[in-house]
Design an enzyme around this catalytic site. Structure first.
Site, PDB file in Angstrom:
ATOM      1  N   PHE A   1     -22.927 132.303  10.048  1.00  0.00           N
ATOM      2  CA  PHE A   1     -22.503 131.362   9.008  1.00  0.00           C
ATOM      3  C   PHE A   1     -21.385 132.027   8.226  1.00  0.00           C
ATOM      4  O   PHE A   1     -21.590 133.043   7.573  1.00  0.00           O
ATOM      5  CB  PHE A   1     -23.638 130.965   8.047  1.00  0.00           C
ATOM      6  CG  PHE A   1     -23.152 129.947   7.049  1.00  0.00           C
ATOM      7  CD1 PHE A   1     -23.158 128.591   7.344  1.00  0.00           C
ATOM      8  CD2 PHE A   1     -22.614 130.351   5.826  1.00  0.00           C
ATOM      9  CE1 PHE A   1     -22.653 127.654   6.445  1.00  0.00           C
ATOM     10  CE2 PHE A   1     -22.107 129.420   4.928  1.00  0.00           C
ATOM     11  CZ  PHE A   1     -22.130 128.070   5.240  1.00  0.00           C
TER      12      PHE A   1
ATOM     13  N   ASP B   1     -18.588 140.301   6.972  1.00  0.00           N
ATOM     14  CA  ASP B   1     -18.758 139.231   5.987  1.00  0.00           C
ATOM     15  C   ASP B   1     -19.962 139.589   5.122  1.00  0.00           C
ATOM     16  O   ASP B   1     -21.113 139.389   5.518  1.00  0.00           O
ATOM     17  CB  ASP B   1     -18.955 137.891   6.696  1.00  0.00           C
ATOM     18  CG  ASP B   1     -19.097 136.732   5.698  1.00  0.00           C
ATOM     19  OD1 ASP B   1     -19.320 136.992   4.496  1.00  0.00           O
ATOM     20  OD2 ASP B   1     -19.004 135.565   6.135  1.00  0.00           O
TER      21      ASP B   1
ATOM     22  N   LYS C   1     -19.444 134.810  -3.510  1.00  0.00           N
ATOM     23  CA  LYS C   1     -20.704 134.523  -4.186  1.00  0.00           C
ATOM     24  C   LYS C   1     -20.900 135.344  -5.472  1.00  0.00           C
ATOM     25  O   LYS C   1     -20.339 134.988  -6.500  1.00  0.00           O
ATOM     26  CB  LYS C   1     -21.854 134.665  -3.199  1.00  0.00           C
ATOM     27  CG  LYS C   1     -21.796 133.536  -2.136  1.00  0.00           C
ATOM     28  CD  LYS C   1     -23.093 133.287  -1.417  1.00  0.00           C
ATOM     29  CE  LYS C   1     -23.042 131.962  -0.666  1.00  0.00           C
ATOM     30  NZ  LYS C   1     -22.810 132.075   0.762  1.00  0.00           N
TER      31      LYS C   1
END
Ligand SMILES: *Cc1c(COP(=O)(O)O)cnc(C)c1O
Length: 385
Positions: free
Chosen positions: A147, A232, A261
């Site tokens: 993802f 990531d 985030k």
């Protein structure tokens, strides 16, 4: 005329969304109105323990006082310049973030998907300018069940049919190999490979922690093959797993790290691509940009986030409370929990399907005052401040 929002009940607000809000989410039926730390409160004043932490965007909890203060101070001075001008907050943010992550250069962006897109552009540019890959031939190797966000390029190399179907045609240049499989990775990498892009722990896939040695193996393999290792860390990074970066569990230093985030402290979207000067230095004026990337409000909040992480307190806390979480889940194994994977304050929990789907379990936990989120099937994911 519709009544002002504050006079409407949770049920009325949920019903009001249906005709006006695109249906790209299926939220739990809770309408949050206030929050502090690990607690959130709904419109009716019911309180919940937040065990999602905004998918790791809230690693410091809701409205951490130091972050709120940094934001307030900056709101009173300067909020946006665009990169047409310099602003007095950006240099300090970049210096502190580079030092925190042990690298030289920072490319500031806004959302995680933008950091991923920017990382892909940097890797391709590096492949052409430095590695000498023929024009338009660069490939990037990614893992199945990844993802990395929701743009058309990114969903193009997703293996989740729901994320992909109906959104093609997709950008070429990606090769997908099984996660946690060094032999398959070795097979996929060749002279055209710009980068291997992986999550050190696959979050959306259900908090999948690879075998010990996998990340070190990816590092070794990419070094030998002369391509970049791009990690990531948008969800796994910034204290979530008990380290600043999850790759530190294997003492691995990637060439490029993608952050997002929690970098925005739960206040504003802040993301970044960080890496060595030989890599990020391939970008020249006009080749990439963002109106909001590196804006002074983002830089001020991002700097305050880095300051919290510099203390090591949050990494330590995630490790210590993570041990409590692991023990608790171990005690439940065989009693409703089939299996779990955990690192720091982050866990994927496979619930006995006889108890319901992940969604049903999440709804039951919500009624008990605990907010979690399902991923796939009967798996729920836990992340707390
Ligand atoms: C959330 C996430 C993204 C995308 O971030 P957005 O801010 O939602 O665009 C990318 N990669 C990983 C690993 C993520 O968890």
């Amino acid at each position: 005329m519709t009544a002002p929002a504050r006079t409407r009940s949770s049920a009325e607000l949920i019903r009001a969304e249906e005709p006006v809000l695109a249906h790209n989410y299926h939220p739990l039926p809770v309408v949050v109105a206030r929050a502090e730390g690990v607690r959130v409160e709904d419109v009716e004043g019911r309180r919940y323990l937040d065990l999602l932490a905004g998918y790791s965007a809230l690693n410091f909890g809701h409205r951490h006082p130091a972050l709120i203060e940094a934001a307030h101070r900056q709101l009173d001075r300067l909020t946006l310049t665009s990169r047409a001008f310099h602003n007095d907050r950006l240099a300090g943010f970049a210096e502190r973030l580079a030092a925190l992550t042990g690298t030289d250069m920072v490319l500031p962006m806004n959302t995680g998907a933008e950091a991923v897109e920017s990382g892909i552009k940097v890797a391709r540019k590096w492949a052409y300018d430095v590695k000498g890959v023929p024009d338009d031939r660069a490939t990037i190797v990614v893992a199945a069940d990844n993802f990395h966000g929701r743009t058309t390029t990114i969903v193009g190399f997703s293996t989740d049919e729901t994320a992909r179907r109906g959104f093609g045609p997709f950008a070429p240049g990606f090769r997908i190999v099984p996660y946690n499989d060094l032999a398959a990775l070795e097979e996929a990498v060749d002279d055209t490979t710009a980068a291997v892009l992986i999550e050190p722990i696959q979050g959306e896939a259900g908090v999948i922690v690879p075998d010990d040695g996998y990340l070190a193996g990816v590092r070794e393999l990419t070094r030998r093959a002369g391509c970049l290792f791009m990690a990531d860390e948008i969800q796994s990074g910034l204290g979530r797993t008990g380290r600043t970066l999850a790759v530190e569990h294997e003492s691995v230093v990637p060439d490029v790290v993608l952050l997002g985030k929690a970098l925005g402290g739960g206040i504003v979207p802040v993301s970044a691509v960080v890496g060595r000067r030989e890599v990020l230095g391939v970008l020249h004026p006009g080749e990439h940009g963002s109106t909001f990337g590196g804006n002074p409000l983002a830089a001020a909040v991002g700097t305050a986030v880095v300051e919290l992480l510099e203390t090591g307190e949050f990494q330590r806390r995630a490790e210590e409370l993570g041990a409590v979480l692991r023990d608790g889940l171990a005690a439940l194994t065989g009693k409703g929990v089939v299996a779990f994977r955990a690192r720091g304050l982050w866990a994927g929990v496979d619930v006995d399907p006889a108890l319901g789907t992940g969604r049903e379990v999440s709804e039951r936990l919500m009624r008990e005052g605990v907010l979690v989120k399902d991923t796939h099937g009967s798996t729920i994911r836990i992340a707390r401040r």
